[in-house]
Motif scaffolding. Structure first.
Motif, PDB file in Angstrom:
ATOM      1  N   THR A  88       5.864  -0.143 -14.507  1.00 53.32           N
ATOM      2  CA  THR A  88       6.338   0.392 -12.995  1.00 53.32           C
ATOM      3  C   THR A  88       5.537   1.678 -12.716  1.00 53.32           C
ATOM      4  O   THR A  88       4.921   1.766 -11.997  1.00 53.32           O
ATOM      5  N   ALA A  89       5.845   2.701 -13.768  1.00 50.09           N
ATOM      6  CA  ALA A  89       5.248   4.131 -13.712  1.00 50.09           C
ATOM      7  C   ALA A  89       3.456   3.717 -13.513  1.00 50.09           C
ATOM      8  O   ALA A  89       2.933   4.329 -12.571  1.00 50.09           O
ATOM      9  N   TYR A  90       3.133   3.244 -14.581  1.00 48.92           N
ATOM     10  CA  TYR A  90       1.614   3.218 -14.556  1.00 48.92           C
ATOM     11  C   TYR A  90       1.124   2.447 -13.170  1.00 48.92           C
ATOM     12  O   TYR A  90      -0.044   2.589 -12.568  1.00 48.92           O
ATOM     13  N   VAL A  91       1.647   1.195 -12.759  1.00 55.24           N
ATOM     14  CA  VAL A  91       0.999   0.458 -11.753  1.00 55.24           C
ATOM     15  C   VAL A  91       1.063   1.507 -10.397  1.00 55.24           C
ATOM     16  O   VAL A  91      -0.009   1.446  -9.584  1.00 55.24           O
ATOM     17  N   ILE A  92       2.234   2.053 -10.177  1.00 52.88           N
ATOM     18  CA  ILE A  92       2.456   2.811  -9.071  1.00 52.88           C
ATOM     19  C   ILE A  92       1.480   3.926  -9.116  1.00 52.88           C
ATOM     20  O   ILE A  92       0.727   4.482  -7.966  1.00 52.88           O
ATOM     21  N   TRP A  93       1.323   4.699 -10.226  1.00 52.78           N
ATOM     22  CA  TRP A  93       0.449   5.722 -10.264  1.00 52.78           C
ATOM     23  C   TRP A  93      -1.087   5.378 -10.270  1.00 52.78           C
ATOM     24  O   TRP A  93      -1.466   5.904  -9.301  1.00 52.78           O
ATOM     25  N   THR A  94      -1.663   4.328 -10.746  1.00 51.91           N
ATOM     26  CA  THR A  94      -3.052   3.776 -10.411  1.00 51.91           C
ATOM     27  C   THR A  94      -3.080   3.256  -8.930  1.00 51.91           C
ATOM     28  O   THR A  94      -4.226   3.596  -8.337  1.00 51.91           O
ATOM     29  N   GLY A  95      -2.048   2.692  -8.604  1.00 50.06           N
ATOM     30  CA  GLY A  95      -2.099   2.161  -7.146  1.00 50.06           C
ATOM     31  C   GLY A  95      -2.236   3.207  -5.995  1.00 50.06           C
ATOM     32  O   GLY A  95      -2.983   3.221  -5.241  1.00 50.06           O
ATOM     33  N   ILE A  96      -1.370   4.389  -6.197  1.00 50.59           N
ATOM     34  CA  ILE A  96      -1.592   5.468  -5.253  1.00 50.59           C
ATOM     35  C   ILE A  96      -3.064   6.008  -5.307  1.00 50.59           C
ATOM     36  O   ILE A  96      -3.775   6.222  -4.397  1.00 50.59           O
ATOM     37  N   GLY A  97      -3.497   6.180  -6.486  1.00 45.55           N
ATOM     38  CA  GLY A  97      -4.743   6.691  -6.819  1.00 45.55           C
ATOM     39  C   GLY A  97      -5.959   5.810  -6.290  1.00 45.55           C
ATOM     40  O   GLY A  97      -6.900   6.273  -5.346  1.00 45.55           O
ATOM     41  N   ALA A  98      -5.705   4.424  -6.329  1.00 45.09           N
ATOM     42  CA  ALA A  98      -6.870   3.516  -6.124  1.00 45.09           C
ATOM     43  C   ALA A  98      -7.121   3.728  -4.602  1.00 45.09           C
ATOM     44  O   ALA A  98      -7.940   3.540  -4.010  1.00 45.09           O
ATOM     45  N   VAL A  99      -5.771   3.357  -3.784  1.00 36.88           N
ATOM     46  CA  VAL A  99      -5.684   3.274  -2.530  1.00 36.88           C
ATOM     47  C   VAL A  99      -6.372   4.718  -1.621  1.00 36.88           C
ATOM     48  O   VAL A  99      -6.902   4.825  -0.782  1.00 36.88           O
ATOM     49  N   GLY A 100      -5.687   6.012  -2.358  1.00 36.53           N
ATOM     50  CA  GLY A 100      -6.159   7.282  -1.948  1.00 36.53           C
ATOM     51  C   GLY A 100      -7.562   7.335  -2.063  1.00 36.53           C
ATOM     52  O   GLY A 100      -8.087   7.807  -1.124  1.00 36.53           O
ATOM     53  N   ALA A 101      -8.100   7.046  -3.174  1.00 34.54           N
ATOM     54  CA  ALA A 101      -9.469   7.002  -3.434  1.00 34.54           C
ATOM     55  C   ALA A 101     -10.372   6.264  -2.440  1.00 34.54           C
ATOM     56  O   ALA A 101     -11.400   6.555  -1.979  1.00 34.54           O
TER      57      ALA A 101
ATOM     58  N   MET B 171       6.872  -3.500  -6.348  1.00 36.76           N
ATOM     59  CA  MET B 171       7.232  -2.962  -7.668  1.00 36.76           C
ATOM     60  C   MET B 171       8.145  -1.597  -7.609  1.00 36.76           C
ATOM     61  O   MET B 171       9.425  -1.702  -8.425  1.00 36.76           O
ATOM     62  N   LYS B 172       8.084  -1.068  -6.378  1.00 31.55           N
ATOM     63  CA  LYS B 172       9.211  -0.163  -6.176  1.00 31.55           C
ATOM     64  C   LYS B 172      10.514  -0.775  -6.158  1.00 31.55           C
ATOM     65  O   LYS B 172      11.491  -0.440  -6.813  1.00 31.55           O
ATOM     66  N   ILE B 173      10.822  -1.910  -5.152  1.00 29.61           N
ATOM     67  CA  ILE B 173      11.758  -2.163  -4.762  1.00 29.61           C
ATOM     68  C   ILE B 173      12.359  -3.187  -5.813  1.00 29.61           C
ATOM     69  O   ILE B 173      13.570  -3.462  -5.922  1.00 29.61           O
TER      70      ILE B 173
END
Length: 105
Positions: free
Chosen positions: A57-70, A100-102
């Motif tokens: 969960t942590a890794y997917v959300i971390w990379t997802g925030i970074g990917a969408v933000g980038a 993933m969050k919910i």
């Protein structure tokens, strides 16, 4: 609190990825230094979040925030293409992050 750590870790990932682009292969000192500092901060906050959140969960959300933000900054700062399919892909990542969050206790 771990979710807040994770959010800020993801935001710092956006900063370090952007700084890496601006470093031009680590040939420009200021963006390179910014990248190293924000990368360390991002990893540190991710490690704090992982104390209580599941690894996946942590890794997917971390990379997802970074990917969408980038992706967004690439469009806004570097004139990268905004096409319907790229927008759909980013939307699918966001949908995955929400799921993933919910689904994480």
């Amino acid at each position: 609190m771990p979710w807040l750590y994770l959010l800020f870790a993801g935001l710092l990932e956006i900063v370090w990825a952007t700084a890496m682009k601006q470093s031009h292969g680590f040939t420009r000192p200021l963006p390179t230094i910014l990248m190293l500092i924000t990368m360390a901060g991002s990893f540190f906050l991710l490690s704090l979040a992982m104390r209580s959140l599941p690894l996946g969960t942590a890794y997917v959300i971390w990379t997802g925030i970074g990917a969408v933000g980038a992706f967004v900054l690439g469009i806004l700062m570097f004139g990268e293409a905004l096409t319907p399919l790229r927008l759909l892909a980013a939307g699918m990542i966001i949908g995955g992050l929400i799921l993933m969050k919910i689904t994480t206790a």
